[in-house]
Design a protein around this motif. Structure first.
Motif, short mmCIF file in Angstrom:
data_model
loop_
_atom_site.label_atom_id
_atom_site.label_comp_id
_atom_site.label_asym_id
_atom_site.label_seq_id
_atom_site.Cartn_x
_atom_site.Cartn_y
_atom_site.Cartn_z
N SER A 52 20.21 -0.53 7.43
CA SER A 52 19.20 0.37 6.87
C SER A 52 19.80 1.10 5.67
O SER A 52 20.94 1.56 5.72
CB SER A 52 18.76 1.38 7.93
OG SER A 52 18.08 0.72 9.00
N TRP B 39 16.94 5.66 5.30
CA TRP B 39 15.65 5.19 5.79
C TRP B 39 15.95 4.13 6.86
O TRP B 39 16.18 2.96 6.53
CB TRP B 39 14.83 4.62 4.64
CG TRP B 39 14.40 5.69 3.68
CD1 TRP B 39 13.23 6.39 3.69
CD2 TRP B 39 15.14 6.18 2.56
NE1 TRP B 39 13.19 7.29 2.66
CE2 TRP B 39 14.36 7.19 1.95
CE3 TRP B 39 16.40 5.88 2.01
CZ2 TRP B 39 14.79 7.88 0.82
CZ3 TRP B 39 16.83 6.59 0.89
CH2 TRP B 39 16.03 7.56 0.31
N VAL C 233 15.17 1.45 9.38
CA VAL C 233 14.06 0.50 9.53
C VAL C 233 14.21 -0.19 10.87
O VAL C 233 15.29 -0.70 11.21
CB VAL C 233 14.07 -0.54 8.40
CG1 VAL C 233 12.91 -1.52 8.57
CG2 VAL C 233 14.00 0.15 7.03
N VAL D 206 9.59 2.84 9.71
CA VAL D 206 10.57 3.48 8.84
C VAL D 206 10.75 4.93 9.28
O VAL D 206 9.78 5.70 9.33
CB VAL D 206 10.11 3.43 7.36
CG1 VAL D 206 11.13 4.14 6.47
CG2 VAL D 206 9.91 2.00 6.91
N LEU E 15 5.62 -0.24 7.77
CA LEU E 15 5.61 -1.04 6.55
C LEU E 15 4.33 -1.87 6.45
O LEU E 15 3.76 -2.02 5.36
CB LEU E 15 6.82 -1.98 6.52
CG LEU E 15 8.19 -1.36 6.27
CD1 LEU E 15 9.28 -2.38 6.53
CD2 LEU E 15 8.28 -0.83 4.83
#
Length: 402
Positions: free
Chosen positions: A240, A250, A252, A258, A275
């Motif tokens: 990430s 961030w 992920v 996120v 996302l």
């Protein structure tokens, strides 16, 4: 008269001999000059000019013979390989934020594949590629190269090396003293996400963060966040992306959530967003519905952030939940401020790696199974140039200002 005749005969016989001698000289060719005296060869070191925003480091793990790993110095404007340093077995590379040096953590054995083991951290001059620091480490995590295994603080004073011998820990290297000044135990936690000049966080097995702050003498203070994800339902990717200077990461998840996080001793973790929803799609399923097919993140260095405009570049593929290692067939550009999709770039060849530079004329980097490094324009997403056959197992990039 006889004498005259004899003299005439003598003259007549001498003439052919003189002509024969002249022909012999002509046949032998011109007279050669003496061989020149060769000058003694003097070795030198080519010094690269200062690097610009598009000179990057590329790690090649060379998986077919990965004791021979290496780090390439690449000028992506010209498409040229400028130099290379060794990065032995499962090494990691990180760069000083100001460009003063880059670091390689590596492991070797005295007899090649056996004998005494040496764990080392070397610093290299980015213009001469000569080592400026070469120290022994107590140990290091000997795993497949990951960017969060080696990290540098925002001012370059501390380098952090992740280790698992005998337990999970992080070695703190003072670059001014050229020595390991602290080893911080992070039991049950792994990897390094640096924040500020003297702090880092690790991700823990219960879904929380261990946050380590160092005082002026490198004495650590460890705090823990509350768990923010469920590891066996929707874990976060190790790669990430983050920004050391601001401590912004961030995280992920495998499903595409996120977690906008600001790291410090009291990490602030925002409510996650999807996302897929940013692209106008339904959120993806987690491990509760593992066979649902939709667009999902995947790859190795699967995401990068351009901090100047808060844009996320992330590799996406169409698949089920446990396809998180699949290469991306599309590159999504997402505005992290508005949480909206900017563009979807179809990739002619799937990629497991994406990197980006931080300048106004930014470049995006992708790779493929052939070992090509493909350079895209950061504004348009169009191909600038491919760099063919750069390596064998291109695994991640380090760009200036990351």
């Amino acid at each position: 008269m006889a004498v005259e005749r004899r003299r005439g005969m003598a003259r007549a016989l001498a003439a052919p001999l003189t002509l024969l001698g002249a022909l012999s000289v002509l046949a032998a060719g011109p007279v050669r000059a003496a061989d020149p005296i060769l000058q003694t060869e003097e070795s030198d070191i080519v010094k690269l000019p200062p690097g610009g925003p598009h000179r990057i480091l590329v790690e090649d793990a060379v998986y077919r013979h990965n004791k021979d790993g290496r780090v390439y110095v690449v000028d992506t404007d010209s498409g040229k390989l400028l130099g290379m340093v060794q990065a032995a077995y499962n090494a990691n590379v990180a760069a000083d934020p100001s460009g003063r040096a880059f670091y390689v953590a590596e492991t070797t054995w005295e007899r090649g594949n056996r004998g005494k083991r040496h764990d080392m951290l070397a610093a290299y001059d980015p213009q001469t590629l000569e080592p400026t620091m070469d120290i022994d480490l107590p140990s290091r995590a000997l795993v497949t190269p990951k960017k969060p295994d080696l990290a540098v603080g925002a001012d370059g004073h501390y380098v952090y090396v992740y280790d698992t011998s005998p337990t999970n820990s992080v070695h703190v290297v003072d670059t001014a003293k050229k020595a390991v000044v602290q080893t911080v135990d992070v039991p049950g936690c792994a990897l390094i996400y640096p924040w500020g000049t003297s702090g880092f966080s690790s991700v823990c097995g219960d879904g929380s963060l261990a946050n380590v702050s160092l005082d002026a003498s490198a004495k650590p203070t460890v705090t823990h966040s509350a768990p923010f994800f469920v590891p066996d339902q929707d874990p976060v990717f190790e790669h990430s992306p983050g920004v050391a200077a601001s401590g912004h990461v961030w995280f992920v998840s495998f499903s595409g959530l996120v977690y906008d996080t600001v790291l410090d001793s009291d990490a602030r973790i925002s409510k996650p967003w999807s996302l897929q929803e940013a692209a106008g799609l339904k959120p993806a399923s987690d491990a509760h519905a593992p066979f649902d097919v939709t667009w999902r993140p995947g790859g190795w260095q699967l995401a990068a952030v351009r901090a100047r405009d808060s844009h996320l570049f992330i590799l996406m593929h169409n698949g089920t939940f446990w396809t998180h290692k699949e290469p991306g067939t599309e590159l999504w550009e997402v505005d992290l401020t508005t949480r909206k999709l900017v563009r979807r770039i179809h990739l002619a060849t799937p990629s497991t790696m994406v990197g980006v530079t931080q300048d106004a004329a930014s470049r995006i980097f992708l790779t493929d199974e052939a070992g090509d490094l493909n350079v895209l324009d950061g504004a348009t997403g169009k191909m600038v140039r491919p760099i063919r056959k750069l390596g064998e197992s291109l695994i991640f990039t380090v760009a200036p200002g990351e």
